[in-house]
Design a protein around this motif. Structure first.
Motif, mmCIF file in Angstrom:
data_model
loop_
_atom_site.group_PDB
_atom_site.id
_atom_site.type_symbol
_atom_site.label_atom_id
_atom_site.label_comp_id
_atom_site.label_asym_id
_atom_site.label_seq_id
_atom_site.Cartn_x
_atom_site.Cartn_y
_atom_site.Cartn_z
ATOM 1 N N GLY A 1 74.463 69.921 -37.069
ATOM 2 C CA GLY A 1 73.628 69.099 -36.209
ATOM 3 C C GLY A 1 72.391 69.792 -35.693
ATOM 4 O O GLY A 1 71.584 69.183 -34.973
ATOM 5 N N ALA A 2 72.193 71.058 -36.045
ATOM 6 C CA ALA A 2 71.017 71.796 -35.577
ATOM 7 C C ALA A 2 69.721 71.165 -36.058
ATOM 8 O O ALA A 2 68.654 71.373 -35.465
ATOM 9 C CB ALA A 2 71.099 73.248 -36.040
ATOM 10 N N ILE A 3 69.786 70.362 -37.108
ATOM 11 C CA ILE A 3 68.589 69.710 -37.634
ATOM 12 C C ILE A 3 67.983 68.750 -36.616
ATOM 13 O O ILE A 3 66.778 68.479 -36.630
ATOM 14 C CB ILE A 3 68.904 68.969 -38.958
ATOM 15 N N ARG A 4 68.804 68.227 -35.705
ATOM 16 C CA ARG A 4 68.251 67.311 -34.700
ATOM 17 C C ARG A 4 67.162 67.983 -33.874
ATOM 18 O O ARG A 4 66.143 67.384 -33.550
ATOM 19 C CB ARG A 4 69.371 66.815 -33.777
ATOM 20 N N GLN A 5 67.411 69.226 -33.518
ATOM 21 C CA GLN A 5 66.437 69.968 -32.725
ATOM 22 C C GLN A 5 65.139 70.157 -33.502
ATOM 23 O O GLN A 5 64.042 69.985 -32.966
ATOM 24 C CB GLN A 5 67.019 71.316 -32.320
ATOM 25 N N GLU A 6 65.258 70.501 -34.775
ATOM 26 C CA GLU A 6 64.068 70.697 -35.596
ATOM 27 C C GLU A 6 63.261 69.410 -35.720
ATOM 28 O O GLU A 6 62.023 69.414 -35.628
ATOM 29 C CB GLU A 6 64.466 71.204 -36.983
ATOM 30 N N LEU A 7 63.961 68.290 -35.929
ATOM 31 C CA LEU A 7 63.268 67.010 -36.056
ATOM 32 C C LEU A 7 62.642 66.578 -34.734
ATOM 33 O O LEU A 7 61.572 65.960 -34.721
ATOM 34 C CB LEU A 7 64.238 65.940 -36.559
ATOM 35 N N TYR A 8 63.288 66.915 -33.636
ATOM 36 C CA TYR A 8 62.748 66.570 -32.321
ATOM 37 C C TYR A 8 61.364 67.193 -32.128
ATOM 38 O O TYR A 8 60.408 66.519 -31.736
ATOM 39 C CB TYR A 8 63.705 67.034 -31.231
ATOM 40 N N TYR A 9 61.238 68.464 -32.440
ATOM 41 C CA TYR A 9 59.956 69.141 -32.257
ATOM 42 C C TYR A 9 58.909 68.657 -33.265
ATOM 43 O O TYR A 9 57.702 68.699 -32.981
ATOM 44 C CB TYR A 9 60.139 70.657 -32.339
ATOM 45 N N LEU A 10 59.363 68.174 -34.412
ATOM 46 C CA LEU A 10 58.429 67.632 -35.397
ATOM 47 C C LEU A 10 57.896 66.254 -35.004
ATOM 48 O O LEU A 10 56.748 65.917 -35.283
ATOM 49 C CB LEU A 10 59.108 67.522 -36.762
ATOM 50 N N LEU A 11 58.736 65.445 -34.361
ATOM 51 C CA LEU A 11 58.429 64.029 -34.209
ATOM 52 C C LEU A 11 58.132 63.569 -32.787
ATOM 53 O O LEU A 11 57.591 62.473 -32.600
ATOM 54 C CB LEU A 11 59.598 63.186 -34.747
ATOM 55 N N LYS A 12 58.470 64.354 -31.792
ATOM 56 C CA LYS A 12 58.455 63.867 -30.403
ATOM 57 C C LYS A 12 57.081 63.387 -29.941
ATOM 58 O O LYS A 12 56.989 62.489 -29.078
ATOM 59 C CB LYS A 12 58.983 64.934 -29.454
ATOM 60 N N ASP A 13 56.011 63.931 -30.472
ATOM 61 C CA ASP A 13 54.673 63.545 -30.022
ATOM 62 C C ASP A 13 53.946 62.628 -31.002
ATOM 63 O O ASP A 13 52.757 62.331 -30.813
ATOM 64 C CB ASP A 13 53.825 64.798 -29.784
ATOM 65 N N GLU A 14 54.649 62.182 -32.034
ATOM 66 C CA GLU A 14 54.017 61.329 -33.042
ATOM 67 C C GLU A 14 53.888 59.887 -32.525
ATOM 68 O O GLU A 14 54.722 59.392 -31.768
ATOM 69 C CB GLU A 14 54.835 61.341 -34.333
ATOM 70 N N LYS A 15 52.854 59.234 -32.983
ATOM 71 C CA LYS A 15 52.601 57.845 -32.604
ATOM 72 C C LYS A 15 53.689 56.932 -33.170
ATOM 73 O O LYS A 15 54.158 57.116 -34.294
ATOM 74 C CB LYS A 15 51.231 57.423 -33.138
ATOM 75 N N ASP A 16 54.084 55.942 -32.406
ATOM 76 C CA ASP A 16 55.066 54.920 -32.822
ATOM 77 C C ASP A 16 56.443 55.509 -33.101
ATOM 78 O O ASP A 16 57.237 54.917 -33.842
ATOM 79 C CB ASP A 16 54.591 54.152 -34.064
ATOM 80 N N VAL A 17 56.732 56.671 -32.520
ATOM 81 C CA VAL A 17 58.035 57.309 -32.689
ATOM 82 C C VAL A 17 58.694 57.457 -31.321
ATOM 83 O O VAL A 17 58.062 57.944 -30.378
ATOM 84 C CB VAL A 17 57.912 58.696 -33.355
ATOM 85 N N HIS A 18 59.931 57.019 -31.236
ATOM 86 C CA HIS A 18 60.730 57.267 -30.029
ATOM 87 C C HIS A 18 61.830 58.247 -30.409
ATOM 88 O O HIS A 18 62.736 57.911 -31.165
ATOM 89 C CB HIS A 18 61.349 55.973 -29.501
ATOM 90 N N PHE A 19 61.738 59.455 -29.910
ATOM 91 C CA PHE A 19 62.742 60.483 -30.189
ATOM 92 C C PHE A 19 63.039 61.163 -28.854
ATOM 93 O O PHE A 19 62.241 61.968 -28.364
ATOM 94 C CB PHE A 19 62.218 61.499 -31.200
ATOM 95 N N ALA A 20 64.177 60.818 -28.265
ATOM 96 C CA ALA A 20 64.446 61.277 -26.908
ATOM 97 C C ALA A 20 65.933 61.535 -26.708
ATOM 98 O O ALA A 20 66.785 61.016 -27.443
ATOM 99 C CB ALA A 20 63.966 60.234 -25.902
ATOM 100 N N PHE A 21 66.233 62.338 -25.694
ATOM 101 C CA PHE A 21 67.617 62.577 -25.315
ATOM 102 C C PHE A 21 68.175 61.313 -24.678
ATOM 103 O O PHE A 21 67.498 60.616 -23.924
ATOM 104 C CB PHE A 21 67.713 63.744 -24.321
#
Length: 274
Positions: free
Chosen positions: A103-123
């Motif tokens: 599940g460590a990939i979740r952290q990597e994807l969070y930092y990749l996607l959290k500031d992208e437009k039209d993306v909701h990636f949150a705890f």
């Protein structure tokens, strides 16, 4: 102690001894179910969520049944399901971000996607208003991420299905329910973990899926949602009915093997008495 008593009880029954437990069905759906007893009960057909915490000799797709998690969000009625243009969010994920092992990939994807437009990636969690937030968020999203966590699968995939939000499955070891009947590639996007963490790869892939292609998957999602509903009494084609169909299929193979092994039991018995 209770699990130990269960093992001793089962193994003492003539029905268990007859086949060594191979024609028994044991529901051990939660990844931690029967944690102490499972090594002794592995000859039975196990109904599991996935194989993430089982060695292959104990649980595998040839012997056992993968059943869906019960979805937590409410099912969107077919006639009220928002279409492509009515879903302003491109990608949705809400859940635990910091996981161990696969599940460590979740952290990597969070930092990749959290500031992208039209993306909701949150705890997020199921506590408080979490389920209502997830239900609204998925219904307003075109794609919903299903990322490996502590185990390869979670209820999030089935929340996406009943929300008619096209699942994006990033979990290389996942086993899926009813895959002998359903072709998940008709209504889901599969992405290898190694590709998902390449900068820009995931968003470029999802942006390339235009309205017409997405709508085809959305229509199929609406058609197959009932396969993931647990109902009592069960209804034709619902999750309970589908699991029993899988059980019948597995038991048919088990009985066929047992019957083959019994072909010469009379002659073997005669040889022993002589």
């Amino acid at each position: 102690m209770l699990q130990d008593k269960l093992v001793r009880f089962l193994m003492g029954q003539k029905e268990w001894k007859r086949s060594g437990g191979k024609d028994h069905v044991i529901v051990a759906h939660h990844p931690n179910s029967l944690l102490d007893a499972r090594n002794n009960l592995g000859s039975a057909i196990l109904v599991l969520a996935d194989f993430g915490r089982y060695p292959v000799e104990l649980a595998n797709v040839n012997k056992d049944i993968i059943a869906p998690y019960r979805h937590l969000v409410g099912t969107i009625p077919r006639a009220k399901s928002p279409s492509y243009n009515e879903r302003p969010t491109l990608v949705y994920f809400q859940g635990a971000i910091y996981r161990k092992d696969g599940g460590a990939i979740r952290q990597e994807l969070y930092y990749l996607l959290k500031d992208e437009k039209d993306v909701h990636f949150a705890f997020g969690s199921i506590g408080g208003n979490g389920i209502n937030q997830a239900s609204h968020g998925m219904s307003q999203s075109k794609f919903c991420l299903n990322i490996a966590g502590d185990t390869p699968s979670s209820n999030r995939l089935f929340d996406a299905i009943v929300s008619h939000c096209v699942p994006v499955i990033i979990s290389d070891e996942i086993e899926l329910p009813f895959e002998d009947v359903l072709d998940y590639s008709d209504f889901s996007i599969f992405v290898r973990a190694s590709d998902a963490i390449k900068k820009g790869f995931l968003l470029n892939l999802l942006h390339s899926i235009k309205c017409e292609e997405w709508t085809k998957m959305w229509e199929i999602l609406k058609d197959i949602t009932h396969h993931f509903e647990y109902q009592y009494p069960s209804q034709p084609g619902d999750a309970v009915n589908m699991i029993w169909q899988d059980v019948a299929h597995k038991l048919s193979s088990v009985k066929s093997d047992l019957h083959r092994k019994n072909r010469y039991w009379r002659s073997q018995l005669l040889v022993k008495t002589d």
